[in-house]
Design a protein around this motif. Structure first.
Motif, PDB file in Angstrom:
ATOM      1  N   HIS A  93       0.813  -1.224   0.000  1.00 32.99           N
ATOM      2  CA  HIS A  93       0.000   0.000   0.000  1.00 32.99           C
ATOM      3  C   HIS A  93       0.845   1.272   0.000  1.00 32.99           C
ATOM      4  O   HIS A  93       0.308   2.367   0.084  1.00 32.99           O
ATOM      5  CB  HIS A  93      -0.964   0.003   1.194  1.00 32.99           C
ATOM      6  N   ASN A  94       2.141   1.116  -0.056  1.00 31.71           N
ATOM      7  CA  ASN A  94       3.048   2.260  -0.089  1.00 31.71           C
ATOM      8  C   ASN A  94       4.046   1.991  -1.228  1.00 31.71           C
ATOM      9  O   ASN A  94       4.683   0.935  -1.269  1.00 31.71           O
ATOM     10  CB  ASN A  94       3.760   2.349   1.272  1.00 31.71           C
ATOM     11  N   SER A  97       7.771   1.137  -0.001  1.00 27.95           N
ATOM     12  CA  SER A  97       8.008  -0.189   0.606  1.00 27.95           C
ATOM     13  C   SER A  97       7.690  -1.303  -0.389  1.00 27.95           C
ATOM     14  O   SER A  97       8.300  -2.381  -0.359  1.00 27.95           O
ATOM     15  CB  SER A  97       7.203  -0.357   1.897  1.00 27.95           C
ATOM     16  N   TYR A 125       6.926  14.622   0.669  1.00 24.02           N
ATOM     17  CA  TYR A 125       5.745  14.736   1.516  1.00 24.02           C
ATOM     18  C   TYR A 125       5.166  16.148   1.572  1.00 24.02           C
ATOM     19  O   TYR A 125       4.098  16.348   2.127  1.00 24.02           O
ATOM     20  CB  TYR A 125       6.095  14.276   2.947  1.00 24.02           C
ATOM     21  N   LEU A 149       1.915   8.333  -3.286  1.00 21.14           N
ATOM     22  CA  LEU A 149       2.683   7.428  -2.416  1.00 21.14           C
ATOM     23  C   LEU A 149       1.830   6.235  -1.979  1.00 21.14           C
ATOM     24  O   LEU A 149       2.272   5.104  -1.941  1.00 21.14           O
ATOM     25  CB  LEU A 149       3.176   8.214  -1.182  1.00 21.14           C
ATOM     26  N   VAL A 150       0.565   6.545  -1.676  1.00 24.04           N
ATOM     27  CA  VAL A 150      -0.331   5.502  -1.190  1.00 24.04           C
ATOM     28  C   VAL A 150      -0.942   4.752  -2.372  1.00 24.04           C
ATOM     29  O   VAL A 150      -1.426   5.360  -3.319  1.00 24.04           O
ATOM     30  CB  VAL A 150      -1.444   6.139  -0.328  1.00 24.04           C
ATOM     31  N   ASP A 152      -3.706   2.399  -2.382  1.00 19.91           N
ATOM     32  CA  ASP A 152      -4.727   1.711  -1.585  1.00 19.91           C
ATOM     33  C   ASP A 152      -5.925   1.270  -2.409  1.00 19.91           C
ATOM     34  O   ASP A 152      -6.994   0.997  -1.884  1.00 19.91           O
ATOM     35  CB  ASP A 152      -5.189   2.620  -0.438  1.00 19.91           C
ATOM     36  N   SER A 157      -5.409   6.775  -6.083  1.00 20.13           N
ATOM     37  CA  SER A 157      -4.080   6.164  -5.950  1.00 20.13           C
ATOM     38  C   SER A 157      -3.509   5.711  -7.295  1.00 20.13           C
ATOM     39  O   SER A 157      -2.341   5.338  -7.386  1.00 20.13           O
ATOM     40  CB  SER A 157      -4.125   4.988  -4.975  1.00 20.13           C
TER      41      SER A 157
END
Ligand SMILES: Nc1ncnc2c1ncn2[C@@H]1O[C@H](COP(=O)(O)OP(=O)(O)OP(=O)(O)O)[C@@H](O)[C@H]1O
Ligand SMILES: O=P(O)(O)O[C@H]1[C@H](OP(=O)(O)O)[C@@H](OP(=O)(O)O)[C@@H](O)[C@@H](O)[C@@H]1OP(=O)(O)O
Ligand SMILES: [Mg+2]
Ligand SMILES: [Mg+2]
Length: 358
Positions: A93-94, A97, A125, A149-150, A152, A157
């Motif tokens: 979700h990121n 990562s 950010y 970034l997200v 989801d 997104s």
């Protein structure tokens, strides 16, 4: 896949309505039923703990409340398989990562003519920081792709932009990931993983951007899900004709190479149902970059997905270990399958590194 005697299995599925409509086809229900596997809809309005019992819970639902429901269900039914673990899914979700895991795979032995990695990327950010950013000092140059970034599953997104110059940067809405745009000949490879099964399909992607044209391009170009279509366009037949490339020009990456990456990712992430997008860096030739990993993607687009998924359910339902062993991989591929052994990577990942902050 042998036909079992007597015992039937209940597979509960918890999916958003769009996913349910594409994935739960009558053909899948029937193939599974034939193998004594009943696919049962989980009612999202009723607590999970009051439903079932299920031998396996298949899910793609976001949020803390659902995680809590799964935990309660597992506590009450410790033998039920939850596929996949919400913690493992969370990593996808990121967008930092998500790709970090690719860099942790290390070298894949036996493939000295091809290499893989990820594009350079940073997370930003703050709106002011992004507008004033000196890309060069971050090891990046225009054009870059800005991705939320997200990741989801929301429409937001998937909203990306190709940023050509500083004007384009000032329009971005952080938190975003700025990722090096890599020319790749307008073709993307989508590699679908279902447990040990791996299938690669070719799709259309963004066209290359030439350095000469860069100066003439306006700030940025917005787009969303280029390699996918909206629901109306997505009747299964027209989908293949429009998106699958049968140009015969672009060579697929070596299948056993993709299988090894799939196997490494599966072990490192502890996930069994995902796909990853790969592009070929035309500057280098035999270098492939993983640019996206998605949990429980659109499997119904794979011809014969009913058999593949049913076999997967059967295998995990008949495997004693709850973690199902991630240490072997068979290719369900059109080409030269046989995967050499990769060192088995730990299921438990390292403490999550902080995304790079600017
Ligand atoms: N670094 C890159 N260089 C060149 N093209 C890229 C890059 N990253 C993404 N693209 C293009 O942009 C598209 C969308 O990017 P990405 O796959 O990250 O988005 P997504 O919304 O998560 O996609 P999906 O629908 O697969 O979940 C890709 O399919 C590819 O065509
Ligand atoms: O819409 P489809 O079923 O085709 O699947 C798409 C899926 O959407 P859904 O889960 O809402 O269905 C997307 O998930 P979210 O990122 O939005 O969570 C993502 O995984 C895409 O990559 C999938 O397309 P594919 O990669 O297979 O082309
Ligand atoms: Mg993608
Ligand atoms: Mg994605």
């Amino acid at each position: 896949m042998e036909k079992p005697m007597g015992r039937r299995f209940a597979v509960g599925y918890a999916l958003a309505s769009k996913k349910q409509a594409s994935f739960i086809q009558i053909s899948l229900i029937n193939v599974a039923k034939e193998k004594s596997i009943d696919l049962i809809k989980i009612d999202l309005e009723t607590p999970l703990i009051e439903q079932g019992p299920f031998d396996l819970v298949l899910h793609k639902i976001y949020g803390a409340e659902w995680r809590q429901q799964l935990n309660e269900y597992s506590a009450k039914h410790p033998k039920a398989l939850i596929i996949d673990s919400p913690d493992a899914i969370e990593r996808l979700h990121n967008r930092i990562s998500m790709l970090q895991v690719v860099t942790e795979l290390g070298v894949i032995e036996c493939h000295d003519t091809v290499s893989f990695g990820i594009p350079k990327q940073i997370a930003v950010y703050d709106a002011e920081a992004v507008a004033e950013m000196d890309l060069n000092s971050k090891g990046l140059k225009f054009p870059v792709i800005a991705k939320p970034l997200v990741a989801d599953g929301s429409a937001k997104s998937h909203k990306m932009s190709l940023v050509y110059n500083r004007d384009g940067l000032s329009k971005l809405k952080p938190p975003v990931v700025l990722q090096e745009f890599v020319n790749h000949g307008g073709v993307i490879f989508k590699v679908y993983v279902v447990g040990e099964y791996v299938k690669c399909v070719k799709r259309k992607s963004l066209p290359d951007v030439s350095e000469e044209n860069l100066g003439a391009l306006k700030g940025s170009l917005s787009f969303s899900q280029v390699s996918n279509l909206n629901n109306l366009e997505r009747s299964r037949d027209t989908y293949y004709k429009m998106m699958d490339l049968e140009d015969g020009k672009t060579e697929n990456p070596p299948m056993n190479f993709l299988v090894d990456i799939a196997k490494g990712l599966r072990a490192a992430m502890g996930l069994r149902l995902f796909n990853f997008d790969v592009i070929r860096d035309t500057r280098v030739g035999n270098r492939y970059l993983v640019i996206d990993i998605n949990y429980f993607p659109g499997y119904a687009k794979m011809p014969g997905y009913e058999q593949v998924l049913t076999e997967f359910f059967w295998d995990v339902l008949n495997n004693d270990t709850k973690d199902a062993d991630f240490d072997s991989c068979k290719a369900g591929c059109d080409e030269d399958g046989g995967a050499p052994n990769l060192p088995v990577l730990p299921l438990k990942r390292k403490e999550e590194e902080n995304p790079i902050q600017v």
